[in-house]
Write a protein that holds these residues in place. Structure first.
Motif, short mmCIF file in Angstrom:
data_model
loop_
_atom_site.label_atom_id
_atom_site.label_comp_id
_atom_site.label_asym_id
_atom_site.label_seq_id
_atom_site.Cartn_x
_atom_site.Cartn_y
_atom_site.Cartn_z
N PHE A 57 2.19 -17.40 -9.33
CA PHE A 57 1.97 -16.85 -7.99
C PHE A 57 2.13 -17.95 -6.94
N SER A 58 2.51 -17.54 -5.75
CA SER A 58 2.77 -18.45 -4.65
C SER A 58 2.47 -17.73 -3.34
N PRO A 59 2.54 -18.41 -2.19
CA PRO A 59 2.26 -17.73 -0.93
C PRO A 59 3.09 -16.47 -0.76
N GLY A 60 2.45 -15.39 -0.32
CA GLY A 60 3.10 -14.10 -0.18
C GLY A 60 2.82 -13.17 -1.33
N ASP A 61 2.08 -13.66 -2.35
CA ASP A 61 1.76 -12.83 -3.51
C ASP A 61 0.81 -11.71 -3.09
N LEU A 62 1.16 -10.48 -3.41
CA LEU A 62 0.36 -9.31 -3.06
C LEU A 62 0.27 -8.41 -4.28
N VAL A 63 -0.94 -8.21 -4.79
CA VAL A 63 -1.14 -7.47 -6.03
C VAL A 63 -2.30 -6.49 -5.89
N LEU A 64 -2.11 -5.29 -6.44
CA LEU A 64 -3.18 -4.30 -6.52
C LEU A 64 -3.63 -4.21 -7.98
N VAL A 65 -4.89 -4.53 -8.22
CA VAL A 65 -5.46 -4.51 -9.57
C VAL A 65 -6.34 -3.27 -9.70
N GLY A 123 -1.78 -2.89 -13.00
CA GLY A 123 -1.57 -3.92 -12.00
C GLY A 123 -0.22 -3.70 -11.34
N VAL A 124 -0.18 -3.75 -10.01
CA VAL A 124 1.07 -3.55 -9.27
C VAL A 124 1.31 -4.77 -8.39
N SER A 125 2.47 -5.40 -8.56
CA SER A 125 2.86 -6.55 -7.74
C SER A 125 3.93 -6.10 -6.75
N PHE A 126 3.74 -6.46 -5.47
CA PHE A 126 4.68 -6.09 -4.42
C PHE A 126 5.55 -7.29 -4.07
N GLY A 127 6.80 -7.02 -3.73
CA GLY A 127 7.74 -8.08 -3.41
C GLY A 127 7.39 -8.82 -2.14
N LYS A 128 7.95 -10.01 -2.00
CA LYS A 128 7.69 -10.83 -0.81
C LYS A 128 8.17 -10.13 0.46
N SER A 129 9.16 -9.27 0.34
CA SER A 129 9.63 -8.53 1.52
C SER A 129 8.54 -7.61 2.05
N VAL A 130 7.72 -7.10 1.14
CA VAL A 130 6.62 -6.20 1.52
C VAL A 130 5.49 -6.98 2.17
N SER A 131 5.05 -8.05 1.51
CA SER A 131 3.92 -8.83 2.03
C SER A 131 4.27 -9.49 3.37
N LYS A 132 5.53 -9.84 3.54
CA LYS A 132 5.95 -10.46 4.81
C LYS A 132 5.79 -9.47 5.96
N ILE A 151 -9.92 2.71 7.97
CA ILE A 151 -8.69 3.31 8.49
C ILE A 151 -7.49 2.41 8.21
N SER A 152 -7.66 1.10 8.43
CA SER A 152 -6.56 0.16 8.22
C SER A 152 -6.18 0.08 6.74
N LEU A 153 -7.17 0.03 5.84
CA LEU A 153 -6.87 -0.03 4.41
C LEU A 153 -6.15 1.24 3.97
N LEU A 154 -6.57 2.38 4.48
CA LEU A 154 -5.89 3.63 4.15
C LEU A 154 -4.42 3.57 4.58
N THR A 155 -4.19 3.03 5.76
CA THR A 155 -2.81 2.89 6.25
C THR A 155 -2.01 1.94 5.38
N ILE A 156 -2.63 0.83 5.00
CA ILE A 156 -1.96 -0.16 4.15
C ILE A 156 -1.61 0.45 2.80
N LEU A 157 -2.55 1.18 2.20
CA LEU A 157 -2.28 1.82 0.91
C LEU A 157 -1.16 2.86 1.03
N HIS A 158 -1.16 3.58 2.14
CA HIS A 158 -0.09 4.56 2.36
C HIS A 158 1.27 3.88 2.42
N ARG A 159 1.35 2.79 3.16
CA ARG A 159 2.62 2.08 3.27
C ARG A 159 3.05 1.47 1.93
N LEU A 160 2.07 0.92 1.21
CA LEU A 160 2.38 0.34 -0.09
C LEU A 160 2.86 1.41 -1.07
#
Length: 289
Positions: A57-65, A123-132, A151-160
């Motif tokens: 993992f490196s900067p920009g790593d975004l994972v849902l466990v 476990g779901v890993s999202f690409g750096k394009s998403v986290s950026k 509200i913000s987390l719900l929006t983030i989950l929807h986008r993810l």
């Protein structure tokens, strides 16, 4: 790395917790907990273990466990040195499935989010394009009021849930539904993590587990869905991929640093695990910056 059931500190009436961390060692133990966890790393390098997955993992790593999925983010050894000034900058959101209301995600209009939460059992890993794209939202999440956080987390989950740049991490479900004693696998993981850059013989790691080599091989395969050699190669190659990015070392130097005596074998294992040669890996990373 003893696998433990972790008390996350979330009060029974508080179904969402968001914190920023700026210290080495994201997790001290190989652990699991009932909450889902969305972890975003804006500054840090190391190896992450999610189920049977081993990844750099490196900067920009975004994972849902997912809930009850064992995991561990372990920083480079340099982070743990006594006088180290290296920092970790992360945002960690832990939440229950009903943080926005009981059975909310069972409603048809929330079907995409429900599917994402179901996928998170691997476990779901999202690409750096998403986290950026979501960098600012993720960093600001901690500073919001409780209502705004939800509200913000719900929006983030929807986008993810609508993103195509993502992958499942663990090849098998490894949910821990009870507080199991797993000191044996914990000792093995720690031994491999601490000694991957040396010559590790099967007899040595079997002794750590207090088992015969044959019994250990069956035990390790059953628990991780991989052979000991496959797992060891993954740990070595993921550390090698980190060094390719962080350090100004030749491929030969990196191969020896992570425990390979044969450059040919190192190149073979690197391409087998990452899909590209070491030089292509470094070139691809440089071009993304």
């Amino acid at each position: 790395m003893k696998l433990v059931s972790k008390n996350t500190g979330i009060h029974t009436l508080k179904k969402l917790s968001v914190v920023k961390r700026e210290k080495p060692c994201l997790d001290a133990e190989w652990h699991f907990h009932p909450e889902f966890e969305l972890l975003y790393i804006s500054k840090s390098f190391g190896i992450r273990f999610v189920g049977d997955s081993v990844s750099h993992f490196s900067p920009g790593d975004l994972v849902l466990v997912g809930s009850y999925l064992p995991h561990l983010w372990r920083n480079n050894a340099s982070y743990y040195k006594k006088n180290s000034n290296q920092k970790v900058k992360t945002v960690v959101a832990k939440f229950t499935r009903d943080f926005i209301g009981a059975d909310t995600f069972k409603n048809p209009e929330f079907g995409d989010i429900d599917a994402l939460l179901s996928d998170s059992r691997f476990g779901v890993s999202f690409g750096k394009s998403v986290s950026k794209k979501m960098h600012d939202e993720l960093l600001q999440l901690c500073d919001l009021s409780p209502v705004e956080k939800s509200i913000s987390l719900l929006t983030i989950l929807h986008r993810l849930s609508r993103e195509g740049d993502k992958e499942l991490l663990s090849s098998s479900e490894m949910h821990q539904l009870t507080k199991q004693k797993s000191g044996r696998i914990d000792k093995v993981y720690k031994f491999i993590s601490d000694n991957y850059n040396t010559i590790i013989k099967l007899d040595d790691v079997a002794k750590v587990a207090n088992m015969t080599p044959n019994s250990f091989c069956r035990f390790f395969k059953k628990y991780t869905n991989k052979s000991f050699i496959e797992f060891l190669n993954e740990v070595r190659i993921r550390n090698a991929s980190r060094l390719l990015i962080q350090e100004n070392l030749t491929v030969s130097q990196i191969a020896y640093t992570v425990g390979y005596n044969s450059i040919t074998n190192f190149n073979k294992q690197f391409k087998l695990i990452t899909g590209v040669t070491p030089l292509h890996y470094k070139s691809n990373f440089d071009n993304q910056e």
